[in-house]
Scaffold this active site. Structure first.
Site, PDB file in Angstrom:
ATOM      1  CG  ASP A   1      -1.517  -1.243   1.622  1.00 46.39           C
ATOM      2  OD1 ASP A   1      -1.407  -2.198   0.848  1.00 46.39           O
ATOM      3  OD2 ASP A   1      -2.124  -1.316   2.700  1.00 46.39           O
TER       4      ASP A   1
HETATM    5  N1  DQQ Z   1      -2.167  -3.751   3.926  1.00 40.43           N
HETATM    6  C1  DQQ Z   1      -3.596  -3.870   3.938  1.00 40.43           C
HETATM    7  C2  DQQ Z   1      -3.980  -2.935   5.037  1.00 40.43           C
HETATM    8  C3  DQQ Z   1      -2.916  -3.130   6.043  1.00 40.43           C
HETATM    9  C4  DQQ Z   1      -1.694  -3.291   5.207  1.00 40.43           C
HETATM   10  C5  DQQ Z   1      -4.216  -3.549   2.611  1.00 40.43           C
HETATM   11  C6  DQQ Z   1      -0.703  -4.283   5.756  1.00 40.43           C
HETATM   12  O1  DQQ Z   1      -5.256  -3.200   5.558  1.00 40.43           O
HETATM   13  O2  DQQ Z   1      -2.814  -2.037   6.915  1.00 40.43           O
HETATM   14  O3  DQQ Z   1      -3.471  -4.040   1.538  1.00 40.43           O
HETATM   15  O4  DQQ Z   1       0.455  -4.343   4.953  1.00 40.43           O
END
Ligand code: DQQ
Length: 584
Positions: A69
């Site tokens: 992300d």
């Molecule tokens: N990636 C998810 C999120 C979390 C993060 C979404 C963990 O919900 O915070 O891809 O790497």
């Protein structure tokens, strides 16, 4: 199974099974609701060799290892900051920290030291996604999700250690963390990804993604001082049967015009967008609606479906996206993560995994019914050699090559016209979603008007190609359905790839006889923008032969109606400087 290929709502069952196991073992540990497929044996396999083929030339990616992300994008003292979820030890998800890069133009990036990494009791189990808010007095603050040793998810803050450093190299996690702990009634293993906060009615407000059973929830919290946060009685919004909501994003857009708005903007000329990333399918949906700041309620328009059938920012490989207001240029910018579509073994062998899509300017369509996207203008600085194709007619089965550019790394803009909409096939509502139509008909089954479009990353003999194309259907007189497809199925025949026929409907009036398409092609990614940015699709593909100079670009038509390429302009795209140390 690689999560990127999973389109079945398995996680709810998985979470249930996991809870059951914990209960049977009599443990008090909160089970981690897996946010990503986890391969413990590969998480810390250090990379010795980076495979260059399929690495992008101008999309954001670090020199090696896993990324997911985009986190806390912002502009501070004229410098753009992008943080992102990063595994410093391997090419699969794990050991997650906030890596940090800075840029003056959103195209060329310099890597800095990691900004946030597990070090305290409130984040020792992981530093997960979050956002940045600029407080009055030009003071940035990051809200992020920390996991403690028992994997309980909580919201923390971090502040720059030195506000005079425009690069914001060092971040401090004050001792009064966590700011927000999952209290009674909150699912402590699905409570994450705080949004950029907005200020209204004397309070800062932020939204945190969660779920109760399968009801997706955007929990709302308020604070007068950004330090003491109280949960609002009602969530900002929630929808049954949508599963866990990750990475919510809540922001205002102008009713008219392309300018962006600061996240706290309210008023008569403003609408609001709520975007959520649905963990169960790894697709994102958004609604357009009205935010009532007094009641702190968000009411989606009833024209804008709320959940599985809703609007998507991108109908392809695009997840955990996040926007920010760029006060430099008065625009709202969208970042999204495009995961790999190859097997994890390939990622380990490649030594890298994941890219960020090209940042997009986003605004509300003049019809008020959807968002529009367009690649940031700065990306055009990478345009090199330019070729143009003048007016060219394409009869059924014809294609024309666009020569003179590096087709593996290119930007192409094309306007097609068609004279005879009467021959369009009749639309059958029972066909269902756009991707079903695309999957059934592909780019070779002839239609009335279409399929027509471009073949990207193609070998000369069309053994491999990634077609991006339109099909136009007739609903009734002067009413049409337009589908935009980006079909990865013929892109490569390497084993184990996820090769979907991605597609979205394009809400456009085609009675003027024209449709436009832009595609950003970059070795293993094709990002396409139909009808000026009404429908966007990102595909990840791994040609074996159509690489480097062996990649070709064609315009084609496989429909009955003659299609005219009114104008096609394509540019070779130069490499961006990405995440090297040094000056920006
Ligand atoms: N990636 C998810 C999120 C979390 C993060 C979404 C963990 O919900 O915070 O891809 O790497």
């Amino acid at each position: 199974m690689d999560w990127s290929r999973s389109r079945v709502p398995l996680p709810a069952f998985a979470a249930f099974a996991c809870c059951l196991l914990v209960m049977m073992l009599g443990g008090s540990v909160v089970p981690v609701e897996a946010s990503h497929e986890i391969y413990p044996e590969l998480q810390s396999v250090s990379v010795t060799n980076i495979k260059k083929v399929h690495r992008t030339g101008y999309h954001f990616q670090p020199p090696k290892h896993w990324i997911n992300d985009p986190n806390g994008p912002m502009v501070y003292k004229g410098i753009y900051h992008l943080f992102y979820q990063y595994n410093p030890k391997g090419a699969v998800w794990g050991n997650i920290i906030w890596a940090h890069s800075v840029s003056r133009d959103l195209v060329n990036w310099k890597a800095l030291e990691p900004a946030i990494y597990p070090s305290k009791h409130f984040d020792i189990g992981g530093c997960w996604s979050g956002s940045a808010t600029i407080l009055p007095g030009d003071r940035p603050v990051i809200l992020y999700t920390g996991l403690d040793k028992d994997a309980i998810e909580m919201q923390n803050y971090a502040i720059p250690s030195d506000l005079t450093d425009p690069y914001l190299r060092h971040w401090t996690k004050p001792d009064d963390n966590p700011l927000i702990y999952p209290t009674e009634g909150i699912n402590a293993s699905a409570f994450r990804d705080p949004t950029t906060a907005w200020f209204s009615g004397g309070y800062w407000k932020t939204v945190i993604g969660s779920r109760h059973r399968r009801r997706g929830i955007a929990h709302l919290y308020r604070s007068k001082d950004f330090l003491h946060w109280v949960k609002a009685k009602h969530p900002l919004h929630s929808v049954p049967n949508t599963g866990n909501w990750e990475c919510p994003d809540f922001f205002p857009v102008l009713k008219e015009g392309k300018n962006g708005l600061d996240t706290s903007s309210l008023g008569e000329n403003v609408r609001h967008i709520l975007k959520v990333s649905l963990d169960e399918t790894r697709y994102e949906y958004y609604t357009i609606g009205t935010y009532d700041p007094k009641m702190d309620k968000y009411i989606p328009d009833n024209t804008s479906a709320d959940g599985w059938d809703g609007l998507r920012l991108d109908y392809g490989n695009f997840y955990a996206s996040k926007t920010f207001f760029d006060s430099n240029k008065n625009r709202r910018i969208l970042w999204g993560w495009a995961n790999e579509s190859d097997p994890k073994e390939n990622d380990t062998a490649k030594g890298w995994s994941g890219i960020q899509t090209i940042p997009r300017t986003m605004w509300l369509d003049s019809n008020g019914k959807q968002l529009m996207h367009w690649p940031i203008e700065e990306i055009e600085m990478l345009r090199g050699n330019k070729v143009e194709l003048g007016k060219t007619t394409l009869k059924k089965g014809e294609h024309v090559e666009v020569k003179g550019i590096t087709a593996a790394q290119a930007d192409v803009e094309v306007v097609f016209s068609f004279s005879d909409l009467n021959v369009a096939e009749k639309f059958n509502p029972s066909w269902g979603a756009a991707h079903t139509i695309c999957a059934q008909k592909g780019s070779n089954v002839p239609g009335g008007v279409g399929p027509f479009g471009i073949m990207t990353l193609a070998t000369e003999d069309f053994y491999e190609y990634t077609p991006v194309f339109f099909r136009i259907f007739k609903v009734k007189n002067n009413m049409h359905k337009v589908v935009l497809c980006s079909d990865a199925r013929p892109s490569s025949y390497a084993p184990g790839l996820y090769k979907p026929a991605f597609a979205g409907f394009v809400d456009v009036n085609v009675t003027n006889g024209k449709l436009s398409l832009r595609s950003l092609i970059d070795n293993s990614v094709v990002e396409s923008f139909g009808a000026g940015g009404k429908t966007c699709i990102t595909s990840r593909v791994y040609p074996q032969k159509a690489i480097y100079d062996n990649a070709h670009l064609f315009a084609f038509n496989n429909g009955m109606a003659v299609i005219t390429v009114e104008k096609l302009t394509a540019w070779s795209m130069k490499n961006a400087n990405r995440n090297v140390r040094g000056r920006i």
